[in-house]
Write a protein that holds these residues in place. Structure first.
Motif, PDB file in Angstrom:
ATOM      1  N   SER A  52      44.903  44.228  21.561  1.00  0.00           N
ATOM      2  CA  SER A  52      46.113  43.786  20.865  1.00  0.00           C
ATOM      3  C   SER A  52      47.112  43.165  21.827  1.00  0.00           C
ATOM      4  CB  SER A  52      46.759  44.976  20.135  1.00  0.00           C
ATOM      5  OG  SER A  52      45.888  45.510  19.159  1.00  0.00           O
ATOM      6  N   ALA A  53      47.363  43.845  22.944  1.00  0.00           N
ATOM      7  CA  ALA A  53      48.341  43.334  23.907  1.00  0.00           C
ATOM      8  C   ALA A  53      47.888  42.023  24.523  1.00  0.00           C
ATOM      9  CB  ALA A  53      48.590  44.371  25.004  1.00  0.00           C
ATOM     10  N   THR A  54      46.586  41.903  24.762  1.00  0.00           N
ATOM     11  CA  THR A  54      46.054  40.675  25.350  1.00  0.00           C
ATOM     12  C   THR A  54      46.148  39.504  24.376  1.00  0.00           C
ATOM     13  OG1 THR A  54      44.527  41.864  26.787  1.00  0.00           O
ATOM     14  CG2 THR A  54      43.977  39.593  26.291  1.00  0.00           C
ATOM     15  N   THR A  55      45.855  39.771  23.099  1.00  0.00           N
ATOM     16  CA  THR A  55      45.850  38.704  22.096  1.00  0.00           C
ATOM     17  C   THR A  55      47.255  38.356  21.637  1.00  0.00           C
ATOM     18  OG1 THR A  55      43.684  39.462  21.329  1.00  0.00           O
ATOM     19  CG2 THR A  55      44.916  38.019  19.861  1.00  0.00           C
ATOM     20  N   TYR A  56      48.044  39.371  21.290  1.00  0.00           N
ATOM     21  CA  TYR A  56      49.390  39.131  20.773  1.00  0.00           C
ATOM     22  C   TYR A  56      50.382  39.150  21.925  1.00  0.00           C
ATOM     23  CZ  TYR A  56      47.509  39.538  16.117  1.00  0.00           C
ATOM     24  OH  TYR A  56      46.795  39.324  14.970  1.00  0.00           O
ATOM     25  N   SER A  57      50.508  38.030  22.552  1.00  0.00           N
ATOM     26  CA  SER A  57      51.291  37.913  23.778  1.00  0.00           C
ATOM     27  C   SER A  57      52.571  37.150  23.508  1.00  0.00           C
ATOM     28  CB  SER A  57      50.436  37.196  24.827  1.00  0.00           C
ATOM     29  OG  SER A  57      49.907  36.005  24.260  1.00  0.00           O
ATOM     30  N   LEU A 323      64.530  46.672  25.393  1.00  0.00           N
ATOM     31  CA  LEU A 323      63.215  47.288  25.232  1.00  0.00           C
ATOM     32  C   LEU A 323      62.209  46.305  24.623  1.00  0.00           C
ATOM     33  CD1 LEU A 323      64.133  50.882  23.964  1.00  0.00           C
ATOM     34  CD2 LEU A 323      63.172  50.256  26.189  1.00  0.00           C
ATOM     35  N   VAL A 324      62.662  45.574  23.592  1.00  0.00           N
ATOM     36  CA  VAL A 324      61.777  44.590  22.968  1.00  0.00           C
ATOM     37  C   VAL A 324      61.443  43.480  23.947  1.00  0.00           C
ATOM     38  CG1 VAL A 324      61.551  42.897  21.124  1.00  0.00           C
ATOM     39  CG2 VAL A 324      62.641  45.088  20.660  1.00  0.00           C
ATOM     40  N   MET A 325      62.438  43.036  24.682  1.00  0.00           N
ATOM     41  CA  MET A 325      62.220  41.992  25.684  1.00  0.00           C
ATOM     42  C   MET A 325      61.165  42.425  26.703  1.00  0.00           C
ATOM     43  SD  MET A 325      64.518  40.846  28.834  1.00  0.00           S
ATOM     44  CE  MET A 325      63.690  42.189  29.674  1.00  0.00           C
ATOM     45  N   ILE A 326      61.277  43.689  27.161  1.00  0.00           N
ATOM     46  CA  ILE A 326      60.306  44.211  28.118  1.00  0.00           C
ATOM     47  C   ILE A 326      58.910  44.257  27.489  1.00  0.00           C
ATOM     48  CG2 ILE A 326      59.586  46.276  29.388  1.00  0.00           C
ATOM     49  CD1 ILE A 326      61.855  44.803  30.723  1.00  0.00           C
ATOM     50  N   GLY A 327      58.851  44.638  26.211  1.00  0.00           N
ATOM     51  CA  GLY A 327      57.564  44.688  25.529  1.00  0.00           C
ATOM     52  C   GLY A 327      56.913  43.323  25.438  1.00  0.00           C
ATOM     53  N   ILE A 328      57.700  42.308  25.098  1.00  0.00           N
ATOM     54  CA  ILE A 328      57.160  40.941  25.006  1.00  0.00           C
ATOM     55  C   ILE A 328      56.713  40.456  26.383  1.00  0.00           C
ATOM     56  CG2 ILE A 328      57.689  38.552  24.423  1.00  0.00           C
ATOM     57  CD1 ILE A 328      59.793  39.634  22.457  1.00  0.00           C
ATOM     58  N   MET A 329      57.542  40.695  27.371  1.00  0.00           N
ATOM     59  CA  MET A 329      57.213  40.277  28.732  1.00  0.00           C
ATOM     60  C   MET A 329      55.930  40.967  29.205  1.00  0.00           C
ATOM     61  SD  MET A 329      59.531  40.531  32.197  1.00  0.00           S
ATOM     62  CE  MET A 329      59.124  42.239  32.571  1.00  0.00           C
ATOM     63  N   ALA A 330      55.837  42.269  28.905  1.00  0.00           N
ATOM     64  CA  ALA A 330      54.660  43.025  29.323  1.00  0.00           C
ATOM     65  C   ALA A 330      53.396  42.515  28.641  1.00  0.00           C
ATOM     66  CB  ALA A 330      54.865  44.513  29.005  1.00  0.00           C
ATOM     67  N   ALA A 331      53.511  42.171  27.358  1.00  0.00           N
ATOM     68  CA  ALA A 331      52.338  41.656  26.633  1.00  0.00           C
ATOM     69  C   ALA A 331      51.882  40.321  27.203  1.00  0.00           C
ATOM     70  CB  ALA A 331      52.667  41.510  25.156  1.00  0.00           C
ATOM     71  N   ALA A 332      52.844  39.469  27.519  1.00  0.00           N
ATOM     72  CA  ALA A 332      52.495  38.173  28.102  1.00  0.00           C
ATOM     73  C   ALA A 332      51.831  38.356  29.466  1.00  0.00           C
ATOM     74  CB  ALA A 332      53.751  37.311  28.235  1.00  0.00           C
ATOM     75  N   ILE A 333      52.354  39.282  30.261  1.00  0.00           N
ATOM     76  CA  ILE A 333      51.749  39.569  31.564  1.00  0.00           C
ATOM     77  C   ILE A 333      50.341  40.108  31.379  1.00  0.00           C
ATOM     78  CG2 ILE A 333      51.883  41.081  33.587  1.00  0.00           C
ATOM     79  CD1 ILE A 333      54.936  40.788  33.427  1.00  0.00           C
ATOM     80  N   SER A 334      50.156  40.932  30.331  1.00  0.00           N
ATOM     81  CA  SER A 334      48.824  41.467  30.025  1.00  0.00           C
ATOM     82  C   SER A 334      47.833  40.342  29.772  1.00  0.00           C
ATOM     83  CB  SER A 334      48.899  42.374  28.790  1.00  0.00           C
ATOM     84  OG  SER A 334      47.625  42.588  28.255  1.00  0.00           O
ATOM     85  N   THR A 335      48.259  39.340  29.010  1.00  0.00           N
ATOM     86  CA  THR A 335      47.370  38.213  28.728  1.00  0.00           C
ATOM     87  C   THR A 335      47.052  37.444  30.001  1.00  0.00           C
ATOM     88  OG1 THR A 335      48.251  38.005  26.497  1.00  0.00           O
ATOM     89  CG2 THR A 335      47.114  36.087  27.386  1.00  0.00           C
ATOM     90  N   ILE A 336      48.061  37.251  30.838  1.00  0.00           N
ATOM     91  CA  ILE A 336      47.828  36.558  32.113  1.00  0.00           C
ATOM     92  C   ILE A 336      46.848  37.368  32.965  1.00  0.00           C
ATOM     93  CG2 ILE A 336      48.880  35.613  34.191  1.00  0.00           C
ATOM     94  CD1 ILE A 336      51.549  35.591  32.564  1.00  0.00           C
ATOM     95  N   ASP A 337      47.043  38.695  33.027  1.00  0.00           N
ATOM     96  CA  ASP A 337      46.120  39.558  33.771  1.00  0.00           C
ATOM     97  C   ASP A 337      44.685  39.334  33.316  1.00  0.00           C
ATOM     98  OD1 ASP A 337      48.211  40.785  35.092  1.00  0.00           O
ATOM     99  OD2 ASP A 337      48.334  42.471  33.706  1.00  0.00           O
TER     100      ASP A 337
END
Length: 491
Positions: A52-57, A323-337
């Protein structure tokens, strides 16, 4: 929203995420299977949250919200088509998993090379993935840059956000490979879904409840509730956007590679179910955000700034917005990872190892780790171009990756498929997609994704029928998959 508060939150997130990533390091990660696909031992929950985190970035809460702001309710239909396409995992997921377990595949390209008995099929598909995935990783960096720039009113610049995301992606990737990414993904996914849902409820309440929200959208932008609305989602535009997205789950190697990772088919079922629930909620959240921004900031010049403007508005408490901003940023980083790991494994396993034959597993792993920062730098440079809407750029990348779909379908369902068919379809279709994207995104009024899948399919079938298929491998491979799929069904 103050830059001090945001930097404090980012530092706290980085510390927690690094601790989780370090804890995830069990044993020595000295093999390709361990570093890139977690020893094929991810459980259902971690697989679902990571998927989910990788796809929904950055595509979702920044890109899809911006697309809704621009085109209205058609964006919801566009994303629902993607969610429907995830049903392909129910068909291909068990087959990927069975093939990976039997033959030891680490990458989807390696599977193509072995199934069609030609290293060229592996090399060509890996090169195509590299060409189109680097722009997609740049999209994630762009999303983070816009996000931090918007919520701080330029106190944190776009470039600073992009540099920060690139560095964090490299850190998480190197700590323990896919295992650290998967575990940090789980943290990110839980935080994302909870905080973003709360924000939706606050926005709807701010606009006078659900009926007030609907009335406000109708009053400010009455075309938003219809398709094509303001003209953005014309039929052929909608089709051109949705076709690449429908096949996303099997065409994008950073996603399909995850089909090798679950510990069992039961874990894969949990992964799919968890992702579908997460995806439906997140789609509704993103669309509501886009509609809300169209009411509250109707004169916004850059639609991709819709989410940053919402999070920094008076409707959202600063702490929740952070908190939401961090969540979005983290998801985008997850996709980059995930993309960094996938591309580096493709390069080392399917390009380097095939060019320099006889390379041992440890040497492949070393080469993979060496190219990770090179890929990250290329993504950073691409992100600095700030080319287009995040959602549109994401689809453009997927339009290039869709050319491998006929070969993947043939892998499991057509004995007559050949390596020549694979290589010809991927090479010519990839060049066609690049040409269309470089010359305005349309050819005879149709988007590149439509041309990509049609031309690739015709070439794959036509060339395969005129060349000799690897009958022995095809029979062995398909018999094994078919027999085990029957066992799965009977159980």
């Amino acid at each position: 929203m103050s830059a001090t508060l945001i930097w404090s939150a980012i530092i706290l997130y980085v510390v927690i995420a690094i601790v989780i990533a370090i804890i995830s390091r069990r044993g020595k990660k000295q093999s390709m299977v361990s570093y890139f696909i977690g020893d094929r031992k991810l459980n259902g929950f971690v697989s679902a949250m990571s998927y989910s985190a990788t796809t929904y970035s950055a595509f979702m809460l920044v890109g899809l919200a911006g697309l809704t702001f621009s085109g209205g309710v058609g964006a919801y239909g566009f994303e629902i088509i993607y969610l429907m396409g995830v049903s392909l995992v129910a068909i291909f997921g068990p087959r990927f998993w069975l093939a990976g377990k039997k033959y030891g595949y680490v990458t989807p390209s390696e599977m193509l090379g072995d199934r069609y008995q030609h290293k060229g099929a592996s090399v060509v598909s890996a090169i195509a993935s590299c060409l189109f995935l680097i722009p997609y990783s740049a999209v994630q960096l762009t999303g983070i840059g816009y996000l931090l720039q918007g919520v701080t009113d330029n106190a944190i610049s776009y470039t600073t956000g992009v540099v920060l995301a690139t560095i964090l992606a490299l850190i998480f990737t190197y700590i323990a490979g896919i295992r650290s990414v998967a575990w940090t993904d789980s943290l990110q996914s839980i935080m994302m879904i909870i905080t973003s849902t709360i924000v939706v409820l606050l926005l709807i309440n701010h606009l006078g409840g659900f009926q007030g929200f609907v009335d406000s959208v109708k009053t400010n932008n009455p075309q938003a509730w219809s398709v094509p609305g303001n003209g953005f989602f014309q039929f052929w535009t909608f089709l051109g956007l949705t076709i690449p997205w429908f096949f996303f789950s099997i065409s994008n190697p950073q996603v399909s590679q995850r089909l090798f990772m679950p510990a069992s088919l039961k874990s894969m079922r949990y992964m799919l179910l968890g992702f579908m629930i997460f995806g439906l909620i997140y789609t509704i959240v993103s669309v509501v955000w886009g509609f809300s921004a169209s009411v509250m900031f109707s004169d916004l010049e850059n639609p991709d700034m819709a989410t940053p403007m919402l999070l920094s508005s008076e409707a959202i408490p600063p702490i929740l917005g952070v908190l939401v901003m961090i969540g979005i940023m983290a998801a985008a980083i997850s996709t980059i990872d995930s993309i960094l790991l996938t591309l580096s494994s493709l390069f080392s396993r399917d390009i380097y190892a095939n060019v320099k034959q006889g390379t041992k597993d440890r040497k492949q792993l070393l080469v993979g780790k060496i190219v990770i920062p090179v890929i990250a730098i290329l993504a950073y440079l691409f992100a600095q171009l700030q080319l287009d809407l995040i959602a549109v750029l994401s689809v453009s990348s997927s339009a290039g990756l869709i050319v491998v779909v006929p070969a993947i379908i043939g892998t499991f369902f057509w004995k007559r498929g050949t390596a020549a068919g694979v290589m010809t379809s991927i090479m010519i279709s990839s060049l066609l997609v690049i040409y269309i994207e470089a010359t305005g995104g349309l050819l005879l009024g149709l988007k590149s994704g439509i041309w990509g899948i049609v031309v690739s399919g015709i070439l794959f079938v036509g060339v395969s029928l005129s060349t000799k298929a690897p009958e022995q491998k095809a029979n062995e491979f398909l018999t094994y998959i078919k027999s085990h799929m029957k066992k799965k069904t009977s159980n």
